[in-house]
Design a protein around this motif. Structure first.
Motif, PDB file in Angstrom:
ATOM      1  N   LEU A 177       0.850  -1.172   0.000  1.00 34.78           N
ATOM      2  CA  LEU A 177       0.000   0.000   0.000  1.00 34.78           C
ATOM      3  C   LEU A 177       0.894   1.233   0.000  1.00 34.78           C
ATOM      4  O   LEU A 177       1.824   1.325   0.807  1.00 34.78           O
ATOM      5  N   LEU A 178       0.624   2.169  -0.921  1.00 38.12           N
ATOM      6  CA  LEU A 178       1.377   3.430  -0.939  1.00 38.12           C
ATOM      7  C   LEU A 178       0.483   4.560  -0.471  1.00 38.12           C
ATOM      8  O   LEU A 178      -0.680   4.655  -0.876  1.00 38.12           O
ATOM      9  N   GLN A 179       1.044   5.398   0.422  1.00 40.10           N
ATOM     10  CA  GLN A 179       0.284   6.543   0.933  1.00 40.10           C
ATOM     11  C   GLN A 179       1.144   7.793   0.914  1.00 40.10           C
ATOM     12  O   GLN A 179       2.363   7.709   1.037  1.00 40.10           O
ATOM     13  N   LYS A 180       0.481   8.929   0.822  1.00 38.81           N
ATOM     14  CA  LYS A 180       1.179  10.197   1.034  1.00 38.81           C
ATOM     15  C   LYS A 180       1.714  10.196   2.456  1.00 38.81           C
ATOM     16  O   LYS A 180       1.037   9.784   3.396  1.00 38.81           O
ATOM     17  N   GLN A 181       2.947  10.635   2.616  1.00 31.72           N
ATOM     18  CA  GLN A 181       3.509  10.841   3.956  1.00 31.72           C
ATOM     19  C   GLN A 181       2.990  12.188   4.479  1.00 31.72           C
ATOM     20  O   GLN A 181       3.253  13.235   3.876  1.00 31.72           O
ATOM     21  N   LEU A 182       2.257  12.152   5.580  1.00 27.59           N
ATOM     22  CA  LEU A 182       1.771  13.409   6.160  1.00 27.59           C
ATOM     23  C   LEU A 182       2.792  13.928   7.169  1.00 27.59           C
ATOM     24  O   LEU A 182       3.522  13.141   7.782  1.00 27.59           O
ATOM     25  N   PRO A 183       2.844  15.244   7.345  1.00 31.72           N
ATOM     26  CA  PRO A 183       3.829  15.802   8.285  1.00 31.72           C
ATOM     27  C   PRO A 183       3.546  15.339   9.712  1.00 31.72           C
ATOM     28  O   PRO A 183       2.385  15.206  10.110  1.00 31.72           O
ATOM     29  N   ALA A 184       4.613  15.100  10.485  1.00 28.43           N
ATOM     30  CA  ALA A 184       4.480  14.646  11.873  1.00 28.43           C
ATOM     31  C   ALA A 184       3.834  15.731  12.712  1.00 28.43           C
ATOM     32  O   ALA A 184       3.901  16.910  12.386  1.00 28.43           O
ATOM     33  N   GLY A 185       3.201  15.335  13.760  1.00 27.12           N
ATOM     34  CA  GLY A 185       2.546  16.295  14.654  1.00 27.12           C
ATOM     35  C   GLY A 185       1.704  15.536  15.648  1.00 27.12           C
ATOM     36  O   GLY A 185       1.872  14.330  15.829  1.00 27.12           O
ATOM     37  N   LEU A 186       0.808  16.257  16.282  1.00 28.16           N
ATOM     38  CA  LEU A 186      -0.076  15.632  17.252  1.00 28.16           C
ATOM     39  C   LEU A 186      -0.911  14.542  16.579  1.00 28.16           C
ATOM     40  O   LEU A 186      -1.449  14.759  15.500  1.00 28.16           O
ATOM     41  N   GLU A 187      -0.986  13.386  17.198  1.00 23.14           N
ATOM     42  CA  GLU A 187      -1.801  12.306  16.663  1.00 23.14           C
ATOM     43  C   GLU A 187      -3.010  12.064  17.557  1.00 23.14           C
ATOM     44  O   GLU A 187      -2.910  12.120  18.777  1.00 23.14           O
ATOM     45  N   ILE A 188      -4.129  11.796  16.918  1.00 26.02           N
ATOM     46  CA  ILE A 188      -5.384  11.519  17.632  1.00 26.02           C
ATOM     47  C   ILE A 188      -5.744  10.062  17.371  1.00 26.02           C
ATOM     48  O   ILE A 188      -5.417   9.517  16.311  1.00 26.02           O
ATOM     49  N   ILE A 189      -6.392   9.436  18.329  1.00 29.53           N
ATOM     50  CA  ILE A 189      -6.949   8.111  18.056  1.00 29.53           C
ATOM     51  C   ILE A 189      -8.461   8.169  18.226  1.00 29.53           C
ATOM     52  O   ILE A 189      -8.983   8.960  19.013  1.00 29.53           O
ATOM     53  N   ALA A 190      -9.129   7.340  17.476  1.00 32.22           N
ATOM     54  CA  ALA A 190     -10.567   7.200  17.648  1.00 32.22           C
ATOM     55  C   ALA A 190     -10.897   5.732  17.430  1.00 32.22           C
ATOM     56  O   ALA A 190     -10.077   4.982  16.883  1.00 32.22           O
ATOM     57  N   GLY A 191     -12.062   5.323  17.873  1.00 34.33           N
ATOM     58  CA  GLY A 191     -12.399   3.924  17.695  1.00 34.33           C
ATOM     59  C   GLY A 191     -13.832   3.646  18.092  1.00 34.33           C
ATOM     60  O   GLY A 191     -14.556   4.536  18.554  1.00 34.33           O
ATOM     61  N   ALA A 192     -14.218   2.417  17.876  1.00 32.35           N
ATOM     62  CA  ALA A 192     -15.542   1.980  18.278  1.00 32.35           C
ATOM     63  C   ALA A 192     -15.442   0.552  18.768  1.00 32.35           C
ATOM     64  O   ALA A 192     -14.571  -0.206  18.337  1.00 32.35           O
ATOM     65  N   LEU A 193     -16.305   0.194  19.691  1.00 31.43           N
ATOM     66  CA  LEU A 193     -16.313  -1.163  20.218  1.00 31.43           C
ATOM     67  C   LEU A 193     -17.732  -1.515  20.599  1.00 31.43           C
ATOM     68  O   LEU A 193     -18.598  -0.644  20.705  1.00 31.43           O
ATOM     69  N   SER A 194     -17.945  -2.789  20.816  1.00 31.36           N
ATOM     70  CA  SER A 194     -19.258  -3.234  21.249  1.00 31.36           C
ATOM     71  C   SER A 194     -19.150  -3.597  22.719  1.00 31.36           C
ATOM     72  O   SER A 194     -18.564  -4.609  23.087  1.00 31.36           O
ATOM     73  N   ASP A 195     -19.689  -2.731  23.586  1.00 32.59           N
ATOM     74  CA  ASP A 195     -19.581  -2.940  25.029  1.00 32.59           C
ATOM     75  C   ASP A 195     -20.667  -3.916  25.476  1.00 32.59           C
ATOM     76  O   ASP A 195     -21.812  -3.821  25.029  1.00 32.59           O
ATOM     77  N   PRO A 196     -20.313  -4.867  26.363  1.00 33.08           N
ATOM     78  CA  PRO A 196     -21.305  -5.863  26.782  1.00 33.08           C
ATOM     79  C   PRO A 196     -22.521  -5.243  27.478  1.00 33.08           C
ATOM     80  O   PRO A 196     -23.602  -5.818  27.443  1.00 33.08           O
ATOM     81  N   GLN A 197     -22.338  -4.092  28.138  1.00 37.83           N
ATOM     82  CA  GLN A 197     -23.471  -3.476  28.831  1.00 37.83           C
ATOM     83  C   GLN A 197     -24.195  -2.441  27.981  1.00 37.83           C
ATOM     84  O   GLN A 197     -25.408  -2.332  28.021  1.00 37.83           O
ATOM     85  N   PHE A 198     -23.408  -1.652  27.233  1.00 40.92           N
ATOM     86  CA  PHE A 198     -23.990  -0.485  26.565  1.00 40.92           C
ATOM     87  C   PHE A 198     -24.059  -0.613  25.049  1.00 40.92           C
ATOM     88  O   PHE A 198     -24.497   0.305  24.368  1.00 40.92           O
ATOM     89  N   GLY A 199     -23.608  -1.741  24.489  1.00 39.03           N
ATOM     90  CA  GLY A 199     -23.663  -1.910  23.042  1.00 39.03           C
ATOM     91  C   GLY A 199     -22.621  -1.053  22.360  1.00 39.03           C
ATOM     92  O   GLY A 199     -21.564  -0.760  22.933  1.00 39.03           O
ATOM     93  N   PRO A 200     -22.895  -0.614  21.111  1.00 40.63           N
ATOM     94  CA  PRO A 200     -21.883   0.113  20.344  1.00 40.63           C
ATOM     95  C   PRO A 200     -21.485   1.421  21.027  1.00 40.63           C
ATOM     96  O   PRO A 200     -22.346   2.228  21.369  1.00 40.63           O
ATOM     97  N   CYS A 201     -20.184   1.595  21.223  1.00 38.62           N
ATOM     98  CA  CYS A 201     -19.652   2.807  21.842  1.00 38.62           C
ATOM     99  C   CYS A 201     -18.532   3.339  20.969  1.00 38.62           C
ATOM    100  O   CYS A 201     -17.872   2.584  20.247  1.00 38.62           O
ATOM    101  N   VAL A 202     -18.295   4.663  21.053  1.00 39.76           N
ATOM    102  CA  VAL A 202     -17.156   5.248  20.339  1.00 39.76           C
ATOM    103  C   VAL A 202     -16.188   5.861  21.335  1.00 39.76           C
ATOM    104  O   VAL A 202     -16.536   6.098  22.492  1.00 39.76           O
ATOM    105  N   MET A 203     -14.985   6.095  20.847  1.00 41.35           N
ATOM    106  CA  MET A 203     -13.937   6.619  21.701  1.00 41.35           C
ATOM    107  C   MET A 203     -13.127   7.639  20.919  1.00 41.35           C
ATOM    108  O   MET A 203     -12.941   7.488  19.707  1.00 41.35           O
ATOM    109  N   VAL A 204     -12.654   8.682  21.611  1.00 43.58           N
ATOM    110  CA  VAL A 204     -11.672   9.584  21.022  1.00 43.58           C
ATOM    111  C   VAL A 204     -10.602   9.830  22.074  1.00 43.58           C
ATOM    112  O   VAL A 204     -10.887   9.812  23.283  1.00 43.58           O
ATOM    113  N   GLY A 205      -9.364  10.011  21.639  1.00 46.40           N
ATOM    114  CA  GLY A 205      -8.299  10.204  22.625  1.00 46.40           C
ATOM    115  C   GLY A 205      -7.035  10.718  21.978  1.00 46.40           C
ATOM    116  O   GLY A 205      -6.968  10.939  20.765  1.00 46.40           O
ATOM    117  N   LEU A 206      -6.028  10.921  22.811  1.00 46.58           N
ATOM    118  CA  LEU A 206      -4.731  11.353  22.299  1.00 46.58           C
ATOM    119  C   LEU A 206      -3.949  10.140  21.855  1.00 46.58           C
ATOM    120  O   LEU A 206      -3.912   9.128  22.555  1.00 46.58           O
TER     121      LEU A 206
END
Lengths: 697, 697
Positions: free
Chosen positions: B573-602
């Motif tokens: 896979l070839l991608q443009k190299q983006l300039p380094a800097g602050l990185e963010i993470i995000a995601g989603a999971l299926s929680d056993p109690q609350f079902g689909p949940c999303v997350m954002v973080g550093l």
């Protein structure tokens, strides 16, 4: 200071039959003081059946101490008379001194002068005096009704700077009826007797097991630290004014310099002191520490939780986890012994939920089995017992169980809920056995944490303060320093650090391009070039740094640019470029309360975000510096994060110890910044530094 | 559920004249219940003066509800009889069910089946029942002696999962005598009636002003969230088992899945719920919220501190600062009004130290002036008043002052110390006026924080849950997803994200070197090359990433290396190299109690060190996503750290909202990781991603 605490006779100046403070003091003396009581008031022949003298001079022996409670303007003369009469100490409870306007300040200055001239010791003014619960001495104008209700003899002594607070807090403790105190000292304006004098006395006082102090400032910082370090008794400090706004309030309240909160936290820990956060919490921590004053510093706080409620067990585990203690892994023997009283369907685990077992085998058998099993378990350092006391008093057998368990030597903490009266009685009873009892679960775990923390801190506080032998050549640093003043440039700064034995990056100052190229040839690329100019400390902001110069061409260009910026009187510094990685910062400063202090922390991009730094008063030994490093919060970064080699802690500790020695032995150094120390195979090398000398240095 | 809370008649099955729980229940009913009381016990003709029936069938009308306290094995048949007799609800207080071994579990299963078959509602078993302080209904076996002492009518209702805890805690509250409750529900094993049923009832209950719940698990997570979101009344949750060890204990205690602590915290905040940490603290927060349920969400918590003790003022400032509230800057008008009662030498400031003014002008005048001044001050959102009550009761005039101040509408909190009895009386009196009183200063400030926090959370909780219009093409994501299962590779994953409208880096999959070079020519260097191979998710660990390829030579070498590693079935896979800097993470999971949940973080280097993430239940609107971003701890990094452009919060919120919509509308998605999102001029672009589909997806 025994004349304050154990006077053979007291003269009360300001005795009055009117329902005022002077009468309350007299009643308190009559009720509890077993020495001679003399009164002075020219307006009466007798008060409450005791003869009243017109002046202090007329008072017969024995009289070691005076309590003065008269109008502020009359106080200086009375104190002079006391000194003439040979009285050794005066507790001045009158207000209207430095806490008020200019007249009050002038009065207080007069008191200060009298103390200095005559040697008489003055306690207060503007204070609530002294209470000794064991002797029932109440040298204070607090209402007698109050202390009759619940003054319990205990082994925690308190020193409280704020006057009103001391009074209110004392009353709160007294009437609560479950917290014993030894001595409570309200020190007010501290014209003469201060927290250090009292701490010194209390450390030697056989009735005191632990000392708690509420302080807004610690002006005799070094003396305070030395006293704390020398104390075998636990000391707890609640320091007001650690936030910026709190510090501003402290300044206007008692004109106290509250000091930098992070410095205070560091040096108190260094001296073995546990910090508290709130008033009653301080009292709770004090009584816990007094009960377990000498635990081994190696204990990890592995805790067995014995509970009648699965829910409370779960929260206990959460709290232990969040406060850095741990839920003990029970040994197979303990599990087996518990299984003997558990119902078959339930496997024993920690938190140890006893209720199903109690339903099967009764409370005494089950608690007895569980207590002795965890006391014998080598994997258990401490026990947290949850108790519930219903409508009736706690069974005597249960008390016996806990008494025997306590004898096994491991700290036991009890969280107790239940009906008001029986719960209060149970609390008093257990505390008499040396088992601290708490009504809130988190507070119980907080106090457990304090007990283990104190053991660790105390083991460090006795470490030698300095390095023993001179770690570096004082003469040489002296030479390097001589004749300089103000902010030194990076190169000069690093010469001083190098003389102190701190590893610095290889660098040379160059003054023309051919020299620069020749030096570069010798050093080898990649290089860093920095512009040096008088008065410019922040080189990054002034764009005076060129990193990662890989060849002659890049160096030449960088050199020309820098020369342009620094001008003819500036110069250029060439350094080896060190590989990027975790950066450390270290430094030294002169704190207004504690004098020379050192700091170590995480540098680089982490410095501003994590704000993870640790301070200590200089000098620090390498061992003490290792403890500082170990106290940093982000240990993960030091341990070899993302395949980096772990930080060489010993080498870093050596840097801090040497830095501390440098500032300790050279009073002319006002501030030092090592920012950053780069890590070369884990070992710190200073690549930028700034030393600021006092102007007369 | 009114048949539980307001039954016209109750039958007590298990009434007995012996001194056991059955007798205590009867006494409690006779003492407070105003409906018909019927008894069943085949062994007696009458108990305590009331006729006793042999079976439930014989009991005359009215009878809406039964309380059962008999041996566990007898319970199922009795419950069947109750259903036959037309009784609508049964509180089963007997123990010996699922909390014990297999027999107990079988008994509980029978109860469950009876409830399902007959529609009768079952509360418990293994519980302490229900207390309604207003009506004096005590449907529980707690000893009557206990609740006579201190059951105070208030507007806080509690739901407590753990049986023993509910009992002990209730007793503690009752006998403390300063905390009013509305209804306390001990729900035990929850065979049928659960926390959601009770919460639903209490939200509508006119006697309940706030609800506190101690929960170990929230199995009907979505229903619980919806109830909380819909509630105008404040809800406080103390969640046991948030630590790993606590969660393990929860699992063994009630076989509860405690869930991920961070997910629980995020979704509760999203639903407007304030979390508590400890039992009594939960009660303290509840009663504070009940007193100030509807503050404006825009209030900043700028606090005026009125104190008689400079020391306590300083600590208050420290606490306000540490809990994110602030010491209000008083308006010039307030300063002037204070100056009118202050001595000349003292400039008014906040914390407002009133003592010198009180000495000059008396307590009433000074407190009166100060209270009305800060109430009028537009810079003041709340007032923290320190009170001291000595040997005597609080003056009536002082009560009046506070009553009028309360009417001004700003929240007032009181920290009170003093002598036991008068302080307790003052506390009850002030709380009757709607002013919460605390005996520990930190707790007072903690509860102030909770009140302002609740106002902010509540304003968010009413936001629409979804985006209203479809933010992206559901059909297209469905197409992209169809026929796939398991862990998708990076390229496939990003196709799904792109279809959902999430910005992804420009990339192309190549299969031979000439193609790679041609693509590179088009994209422009620098480039990133990644090896894709089935089953390899962690490309870094497998050394499948080549960053910063600047020319054909570097690309060719990287390509050959990667092809070697991924084998003939892999690709590059070839991608443009983006300039380094602050990185963010995000995601989603299926929680056993609350079902689909999303997350954002550093993300990036910060992810592991800071562990700064925020979760919410999907779907989230952009506004809700903005709130998640605003809840991250290290706002400094987002605001444009070290000259980086600030994060485009709206764009990031859009990513989170779209991600949430994606997982909400596609049940087959089990997990999504966007790690990292790089920032291009502050705007997030996903450069690596992983989507995991359920195996049947």
């Amino acid at each position: 200071m025994d004349f304050f605490f154990k006077p053979r006779g007291i003269v009360l100046v300001g005795a009055t039959p009117k329902p005022k403070g002077g009468l309350a003091i007299l009643w308190n003396l009559k009720k509890g003081f077993d020495g001679a009581i003399h009164l002075v008031n020219p307006n009466y022949r007798e008060v409450d059946g005791i003869a009243c003298h017109a002046t202090v001079a007329e008072v017969p022996d024995p009289v070691d101490m005076a309590i003065v409670f008269v109008k502020n303007t009359l106080v200086p003369e009375i104190v002079e008379k006391c000194a003439e009469r040979g009285i050794r100490g005066v507790i001045i409870e009158s207000a209207g001194f430095a806490e008020t306007g200019p007249e009050g300040r002038a009065l207080q200055e007069r008191l200060k002068k009298i103390a200095a001239d005559t040697g008489i010791r003055l306690w207060g003014p503007n204070c609530m005096g002294l209470v000794d619960a064991k002797r029932k001495y109440v040298f204070s104008f607090v209402s007698p009704v109050i202390w009759e209700e619940g003054l319990i003899d205990g082994d925690v002594s308190l020193v409280v700077q704020s006057g009103m607070l001391a009074g209110g807090f004392l009353m709160d403790i007294m009437t609560h009826g479950t917290m014993g105190v030894a001595k409570v000292c309200s020190i007010g304006n501290k014209v003469d007797v201060n927290e250090c004098d009292l701490l010194e006395y209390l450390i030697k006082d056989p009735d005191t097991g632990a000392v708690g102090l509420y302080l807004e400032s610690i002006p005799q910082g070094r003396r305070f630290l030395d006293l704390c370090r020398s104390s075998k008794k636990p000391i707890v400090v609640l320091k007001g004014g650690k936030s910026a706004r709190g510090a501003a309030a402290a300044l206007s309240h008692t004109a106290s310099m509250a000091g930098d909160g992070a410095v205070v936290t560091g040096v108190l820990a260094q001296a073995g002191v546990v910090e508290a956060q709130d008033f009653k919490q301080m009292m709770d921590i004090c009584r816990s520490l007094a009960m377990f004053p000498r635990l081994s510093p190696d204990l990890q706080g592995r805790t067995a939780v014995l509970t009648y409620s699965g829910g409370a067990g779960i929260l206990s585990a959460d709290f232990l986890d969040s406060l850095g203690l741990s839920v003990a892994d029970l040994s197979p023997e303990t599990v087996e012994r518990l299984a003997g009283v558990y119902p078959d369907w339930m496997p024993p685990a920690n938190p140890v939920d006893l209720w199903p077992a109690v339903e099967k085998n009764g409370q005494l058998k089950v608690y007895g089995t569980a207590l002795s099993a965890v006391m014998d378990d080598p994997n258990v350092d401490a026990v947290l017992v949850h108790l519930f006391v219903g409508g009736q008093a706690m069974a005597l057998e249960m008390q016996d169980l806990l008494r025997s368990a306590k004898k096994a030597g491991k700290p036991i903490f009890v969280w107790l809920i239940g009906a008001r009266k029986p719960a209060r009685d149970a609390q008093v009873c257990l505390q008499d056995m040396g088992i601290p009892v708490f009504r809130e679960l988190f507070r119980a775990v907080e106090c457990m944490q304090a007990v283990f923390r104190r053991a660790r801190l105390a083991s460090r506080a006795v470490l030698p303060a300095g390095n023993g032998e001179r770690a570096f050549d004082t003469i040489r640093t002296g030479e390097v320093l001589s004749g300089k003043s103000g902010a030194l440039d990076e190169h000069e700064s690093k010469k001083i650090l190098a003389a102190a034995g701190i590893p610095t990056v290889h660098e040379e100052k160059v003054t023309d391009l051919p020299q620069a190229l020749a030096v570069a040839e010798k050093m080898g690329y990649p290089l860093v070039a920095k512009g040096l100019a008088a008065g410019i400390v922040h080189k990054t902001e002034a764009d005076l740094i060129r990193l990662n110069l890989t060849d002659e061409r890049e160096l030449s260009r960088a050199y020309e640019e820098l020369v342009q910026k620094v001008g003819p009187r500036g110069s250029v510094l060439l350094q080896k470029q060190l590989p990027a990685g975790l950066e450390i910062i270290a430094g030294a400063l002169s704190d207004p309360q504690f004098g020379p202090c050192v700091m170590v922390g995480l540098g680089g991009i982490y410095a501003e975000v994590l704000n993870d730094r640790r301070f200590a008063a200089a000098p620090v030994s390498e061992e003490a510096a290792l403890a500082m490093i170990g106290d940093l919060k982000n240990q993960k970064l030091l341990a070899g994060f993302r395949n980096a080699p772990p930080v060489d802690r010993r080498a870093l500790a050596q840097v801090i110890a040497r830095l501390s020695e440098l500032v300790w032995t050279n009073g002319s150094i006002g501030q030092v910044d090592l920012n950053p120390l780069m890590l070369v195979n884990g070992s710190p090398v200073c690549v930028d530094a700034s030393v600021v000398l006092a102007e007369n240095g």
